[in-house]
Design a protein around this motif. Sequence first.
Motif, PDB file in Angstrom:
ATOM      1  N   THR A 130       0.852  -1.198   0.000  1.00 43.02           N
ATOM      2  CA  THR A 130       0.000   0.000   0.000  1.00 43.02           C
ATOM      3  C   THR A 130       0.884   1.242   0.000  1.00 43.02           C
ATOM      4  OG1 THR A 130      -0.206   0.046   2.419  1.00 43.02           O
ATOM      5  CG2 THR A 130      -1.921  -1.137   1.197  1.00 43.02           C
ATOM      6  N   LEU A 131       0.285   2.363  -0.430  1.00 48.06           N
ATOM      7  CA  LEU A 131       1.052   3.596  -0.621  1.00 48.06           C
ATOM      8  C   LEU A 131       0.980   4.555   0.560  1.00 48.06           C
ATOM      9  CD1 LEU A 131      -0.004   4.261  -4.334  1.00 48.06           C
ATOM     10  CD2 LEU A 131       2.062   3.107  -3.504  1.00 48.06           C
ATOM     11  N   GLY A 132       0.351   4.155   1.648  1.00 46.29           N
ATOM     12  CA  GLY A 132       0.273   5.006   2.834  1.00 46.29           C
ATOM     13  C   GLY A 132      -0.911   5.959   2.794  1.00 46.29           C
ATOM     14  N   ARG A 133      -0.997   6.838   3.806  1.00 44.78           N
ATOM     15  CA  ARG A 133      -2.105   7.779   3.914  1.00 44.78           C
ATOM     16  C   ARG A 133      -2.228   8.630   2.654  1.00 44.78           C
ATOM     17  NH1 ARG A 133      -3.307  12.920   4.742  1.00 44.78           N
ATOM     18  NH2 ARG A 133      -1.158  13.672   4.850  1.00 44.78           N
ATOM     19  N   GLY A 134      -3.457   8.820   2.190  1.00 51.72           N
ATOM     20  CA  GLY A 134      -3.669   9.605   0.982  1.00 51.72           C
ATOM     21  C   GLY A 134      -3.289   8.861  -0.280  1.00 51.72           C
ATOM     22  N   GLY A 135      -3.137   7.550  -0.149  1.00 50.66           N
ATOM     23  CA  GLY A 135      -2.659   6.745  -1.274  1.00 50.66           C
ATOM     24  C   GLY A 135      -3.575   6.720  -2.481  1.00 50.66           C
ATOM     25  N   SER A 136      -4.875   6.936  -2.281  1.00 51.89           N
ATOM     26  CA  SER A 136      -5.793   6.940  -3.425  1.00 51.89           C
ATOM     27  C   SER A 136      -5.584   8.192  -4.273  1.00 51.89           C
ATOM     28  CB  SER A 136      -7.239   6.839  -2.955  1.00 51.89           C
ATOM     29  OG  SER A 136      -7.463   5.567  -2.408  1.00 51.89           O
ATOM     30  N   TYR A 138      -2.810   9.794  -4.390  1.00 53.57           N
ATOM     31  CA  TYR A 138      -1.488   9.568  -4.973  1.00 53.57           C
ATOM     32  C   TYR A 138      -1.597   8.675  -6.211  1.00 53.57           C
ATOM     33  CZ  TYR A 138       3.581   8.532  -4.877  1.00 53.57           C
ATOM     34  OH  TYR A 138       4.914   8.392  -5.186  1.00 53.57           O
ATOM     35  N   THR A 139      -2.450   7.652  -6.143  1.00 53.35           N
ATOM     36  CA  THR A 139      -2.668   6.765  -7.295  1.00 53.35           C
ATOM     37  C   THR A 139      -3.157   7.561  -8.492  1.00 53.35           C
ATOM     38  OG1 THR A 139      -3.184   4.897  -5.849  1.00 53.35           O
ATOM     39  CG2 THR A 139      -3.929   4.735  -8.140  1.00 53.35           C
ATOM     40  N   SER A 187       0.632  20.859   2.416  1.00 47.53           N
ATOM     41  CA  SER A 187       0.511  19.401   2.499  1.00 47.53           C
ATOM     42  C   SER A 187       1.550  18.817   3.448  1.00 47.53           C
ATOM     43  CB  SER A 187       0.622  18.764   1.112  1.00 47.53           C
ATOM     44  OG  SER A 187       1.923  18.898   0.603  1.00 47.53           O
ATOM     45  N   GLN A 188       2.756  19.390   3.444  1.00 52.80           N
ATOM     46  CA  GLN A 188       3.809  18.886   4.329  1.00 52.80           C
ATOM     47  C   GLN A 188       3.533  19.198   5.796  1.00 52.80           C
ATOM     48  OE1 GLN A 188       7.206  20.558   2.349  1.00 52.80           O
ATOM     49  NE2 GLN A 188       7.507  18.745   1.080  1.00 52.80           N
ATOM     50  N   PHE A 189       2.737  20.251   6.035  1.00 55.31           N
ATOM     51  CA  PHE A 189       2.393  20.601   7.410  1.00 55.31           C
ATOM     52  C   PHE A 189       1.058  20.000   7.841  1.00 55.31           C
ATOM     53  CE2 PHE A 189       5.708  23.786   6.774  1.00 55.31           C
ATOM     54  CZ  PHE A 189       6.406  23.656   7.967  1.00 55.31           C
ATOM     55  N   GLY A 190       0.560  19.026   7.039  1.00 55.39           N
ATOM     56  CA  GLY A 190      -0.576  18.233   7.503  1.00 55.39           C
ATOM     57  C   GLY A 190      -1.936  18.572   6.939  1.00 55.39           C
ATOM     58  N   VAL A 193      -6.313  17.710   2.870  1.00 54.54           N
ATOM     59  CA  VAL A 193      -6.887  17.766   1.530  1.00 54.54           C
ATOM     60  C   VAL A 193      -5.853  17.413   0.455  1.00 54.54           C
ATOM     61  CG1 VAL A 193      -6.472  20.231   1.059  1.00 54.54           C
ATOM     62  CG2 VAL A 193      -8.502  19.111   0.096  1.00 54.54           C
ATOM     63  N   LEU A 194      -4.583  17.532   0.797  1.00 57.18           N
ATOM     64  CA  LEU A 194      -3.510  17.253  -0.164  1.00 57.18           C
ATOM     65  C   LEU A 194      -2.467  16.349   0.460  1.00 57.18           C
ATOM     66  CD1 LEU A 194      -2.795  20.842  -1.486  1.00 57.18           C
ATOM     67  CD2 LEU A 194      -3.661  18.964  -2.849  1.00 57.18           C
ATOM     68  N   HIS A 195      -2.032  15.383  -0.299  1.00 62.97           N
ATOM     69  CA  HIS A 195      -0.933  14.524   0.142  1.00 62.97           C
ATOM     70  C   HIS A 195       0.347  15.027  -0.510  1.00 62.97           C
ATOM     71  CE1 HIS A 195       1.667  11.059   0.579  1.00 62.97           C
ATOM     72  NE2 HIS A 195       0.815  10.582   1.488  1.00 62.97           N
ATOM     73  N   PRO A 196       1.439  15.168   0.246  1.00 63.49           N
ATOM     74  CA  PRO A 196       2.680  15.707  -0.351  1.00 63.49           C
ATOM     75  C   PRO A 196       3.098  14.984  -1.634  1.00 63.49           C
ATOM     76  CG  PRO A 196       2.954  15.439   2.019  1.00 63.49           C
ATOM     77  CD  PRO A 196       1.604  14.853   1.674  1.00 63.49           C
ATOM     78  N   LYS A 197       2.993  13.653  -1.654  1.00 67.98           N
ATOM     79  CA  LYS A 197       3.401  12.900  -2.842  1.00 67.98           C
ATOM     80  C   LYS A 197       2.470  13.179  -4.021  1.00 67.98           C
ATOM     81  CE  LYS A 197       5.501   9.096  -0.271  1.00 67.98           C
ATOM     82  NZ  LYS A 197       5.303   7.704   0.166  1.00 67.98           N
ATOM     83  N   THR A 198       1.200  13.435  -3.737  1.00 64.28           N
ATOM     84  CA  THR A 198       0.244  13.750  -4.808  1.00 64.28           C
ATOM     85  C   THR A 198       0.626  15.076  -5.453  1.00 64.28           C
ATOM     86  OG1 THR A 198      -1.494  12.613  -3.591  1.00 64.28           O
ATOM     87  CG2 THR A 198      -2.213  14.095  -5.343  1.00 64.28           C
TER      88      THR A 198
END
Length: 200
Positions: A130-136, A138-139, A187-190, A193-198
């Motif tokens: 799995t890709l972790g939190r916010g992975g969908s 990110y997909t 996103s980096q500060f939490g 709504v946005l995942h840093p990798k996305t």
Amino acid sequence: IKAKHNEAIRDLFKQSKITSKKVENMLAELEKIYEGIFLINEFSLRSRDLVTSFGERLSCTIVNEYFNTSKINATFCDARQIIKTDSSFSEAKVDFPATNKAIREYYSKQGAVVVTTGFIASDKNGITTTLGRGGSDYTAAIVGAAIGADEIQIWTDVDGILTTDPRLVREARQLAHVSFDEATELSQFGAKVLHPKTVL
């Protein structure tokens, strides 16, 4: 779990034998996995990734069947086929050369709406990761980037990026414009709504 999925099937379909059977088979597989976890009395990150993959697989199976019964030509894609990662279970790192190649090959052959599972992938041995939190989210970004999409849309429970968490502050306002750097920083500060990798 069975009751929730059967209720969704009943709500969406008049005749749902095919969907019911597919869901039934997946839930039977999940039950066997649970029994194995119980017998060995261990729940590793690898096992957790396999167990959590069922949510996406079940919901996408139902949505894909619903599209097809609604005369929307759709095909189901289990992202484990196209998103390749290392074996860092629960927070796998994407192998972008292998992933981009697999996505482009898969999507180039599709003439239908593709219903793809988010959040899940597989390593070089075909083991579920799995890709972790916010992975969908990110997909969606991984697939969109690989096929050169003009845009991806992330649908969530808020209308865009807000000035603060609306669950904590009722006066939270929508930001009309956000630079890439600002979005990355938020996103980096939490900002959920946005995942840093996305964003990357």
